[in-house]
Scaffold this motif. Structure first.
Motif, PDB file in Angstrom:
ATOM      1  N   GLY A   9       0.821  -1.203   0.000  1.00 20.86           N
ATOM      2  CA  GLY A   9       0.000   0.000   0.000  1.00 20.86           C
ATOM      3  C   GLY A   9       0.850   1.247   0.000  1.00 20.86           C
ATOM      4  O   GLY A   9       2.080   1.185  -0.005  1.00 20.86           O
ATOM      5  N   LYS A  10       0.169   2.392   0.011  1.00 21.19           N
ATOM      6  CA  LYS A  10       0.887   3.667   0.074  1.00 21.19           C
ATOM      7  C   LYS A  10       1.615   3.754   1.404  1.00 21.19           C
ATOM      8  O   LYS A  10       1.076   3.388   2.445  1.00 21.19           O
ATOM      9  CB  LYS A  10      -0.079   4.832  -0.069  1.00 21.19           C
ATOM     10  N   ASP A  11       2.853   4.243   1.361  1.00 23.03           N
ATOM     11  CA  ASP A  11       3.660   4.353   2.563  1.00 23.03           C
ATOM     12  C   ASP A  11       3.004   5.312   3.553  1.00 23.03           C
ATOM     13  O   ASP A  11       2.447   6.339   3.168  1.00 23.03           O
ATOM     14  CB  ASP A  11       5.066   4.840   2.206  1.00 23.03           C
ATOM     15  N   ASP A  32      10.836 -13.712  10.318  1.00 16.29           N
ATOM     16  CA  ASP A  32      11.663 -12.997   9.343  1.00 16.29           C
ATOM     17  C   ASP A  32      10.813 -11.909   8.718  1.00 16.29           C
ATOM     18  O   ASP A  32       9.595 -12.069   8.566  1.00 16.29           O
ATOM     19  CB  ASP A  32      12.167 -13.966   8.271  1.00 16.29           C
ATOM     20  N   ILE A  33      11.455 -10.819   8.355  1.00 14.09           N
ATOM     21  CA  ILE A  33      10.722  -9.693   7.786  1.00 14.09           C
ATOM     22  C   ILE A  33      11.593  -8.998   6.740  1.00 14.09           C
ATOM     23  O   ILE A  33      12.802  -8.855   6.927  1.00 14.09           O
ATOM     24  CB  ILE A  33      10.292  -8.702   8.891  1.00 14.09           C
ATOM     25  N   SER A  34      10.969  -8.624   5.642  1.00 18.58           N
ATOM     26  CA  SER A  34      11.640  -7.873   4.587  1.00 18.58           C
ATOM     27  C   SER A  34      10.679  -6.803   4.118  1.00 18.58           C
ATOM     28  O   SER A  34       9.510  -7.089   3.820  1.00 18.58           O
ATOM     29  CB  SER A  34      12.001  -8.800   3.426  1.00 18.58           C
ATOM     30  N   GLN A  35      11.151  -5.573   4.078  1.00 16.37           N
ATOM     31  CA  GLN A  35      10.274  -4.487   3.638  1.00 16.37           C
ATOM     32  C   GLN A  35      11.057  -3.495   2.809  1.00 16.37           C
ATOM     33  O   GLN A  35      12.274  -3.374   2.941  1.00 16.37           O
ATOM     34  CB  GLN A  35       9.601  -3.812   4.829  1.00 16.37           C
ATOM     35  N   THR A  36      10.336  -2.803   1.947  1.00 17.71           N
ATOM     36  CA  THR A  36      10.954  -1.766   1.134  1.00 17.71           C
ATOM     37  C   THR A  36       9.909  -0.736   0.751  1.00 17.71           C
ATOM     38  O   THR A  36       8.709  -1.016   0.779  1.00 17.71           O
ATOM     39  CB  THR A  36      11.617  -2.365  -0.134  1.00 17.71           C
ATOM     40  N   VAL A  37      10.375   0.437   0.416  1.00 17.66           N
ATOM     41  CA  VAL A  37       9.507   1.476  -0.116  1.00 17.66           C
ATOM     42  C   VAL A  37      10.008   1.786  -1.518  1.00 17.66           C
ATOM     43  O   VAL A  37      11.187   2.100  -1.706  1.00 17.66           O
ATOM     44  CB  VAL A  37       9.531   2.745   0.759  1.00 17.66           C
ATOM     45  N   MET A  38       9.127   1.645  -2.497  1.00 21.42           N
ATOM     46  CA  MET A  38       9.453   1.936  -3.895  1.00 21.42           C
ATOM     47  C   MET A  38       8.599   3.119  -4.312  1.00 21.42           C
ATOM     48  O   MET A  38       7.373   2.991  -4.362  1.00 21.42           O
ATOM     49  CB  MET A  38       9.163   0.714  -4.768  1.00 21.42           C
ATOM     50  N   PHE A  42       4.731   1.056  -0.214  1.00 17.08           N
ATOM     51  CA  PHE A  42       5.334   0.200   0.797  1.00 17.08           C
ATOM     52  C   PHE A  42       5.005  -1.260   0.480  1.00 17.08           C
ATOM     53  O   PHE A  42       3.861  -1.584   0.169  1.00 17.08           O
ATOM     54  CB  PHE A  42       4.753   0.566   2.168  1.00 17.08           C
ATOM     55  N   THR A  43       6.011  -2.127   0.556  1.00 15.93           N
ATOM     56  CA  THR A  43       5.782  -3.569   0.414  1.00 15.93           C
ATOM     57  C   THR A  43       6.532  -4.288   1.530  1.00 15.93           C
ATOM     58  O   THR A  43       7.646  -3.907   1.878  1.00 15.93           O
ATOM     59  CB  THR A  43       6.256  -4.122  -0.951  1.00 15.93           C
ATOM     60  N   MET A  44       5.886  -5.329   2.064  1.00 21.93           N
ATOM     61  CA  MET A  44       6.518  -6.084   3.141  1.00 21.93           C
ATOM     62  C   MET A  44       6.095  -7.542   3.033  1.00 21.93           C
ATOM     63  O   MET A  44       4.950  -7.847   2.725  1.00 21.93           O
ATOM     64  CB  MET A  44       6.092  -5.533   4.504  1.00 21.93           C
TER      65      MET A  44
END
Length: 89
Positions: A9-11, A32-38, A42-44
């Motif tokens: 979704g939107k950050d 475990d967790i992986s997240q990024t903002v493109m 936001f994606t996680m």
């Protein structure tokens, strides 16, 4: 049992904290967790352990989906075996 949680979704402030709090309230442990903002999105992805979950899996999935919908996010959870089967080539 392990499961995969995806959030898209939107950050906005507090996404990780909110989802992790919701999981903790149900006794779900984040492994475990992986997240990024493109750009502004936001994606996680999270691997979680639902062995100590206090509610049935379907109820957990519905609660996470409702939480996401109220924040303008897509929050989904899938059993690890189903996720793996869907993503095999």
């Amino acid at each position: 049992m392990k499961a995969i949680v995806t959030v898209i979704g939107k950050d906005q402030v507090g996404i990780i904290a909110g989802v992790c709090t919701r999981l903790a309230e149900h006794g779900v442990n984040v492994l475990d967790i992986s997240q990024t903002v493109m750009q502004e999105y936001f994606t996680m992805m999270m691997v979680v352990d639902t062995a100590q979950c206090a509610v049935p899996f379907d109820a957990l999935a519905a609660d996470l989906a409702d939480y996401g919908q109220n924040r303008g996010l897509s929050v989904r959870i899938q059993r690890e075996d189903i996720f793996n089967a869907m993503h095999k080539i």
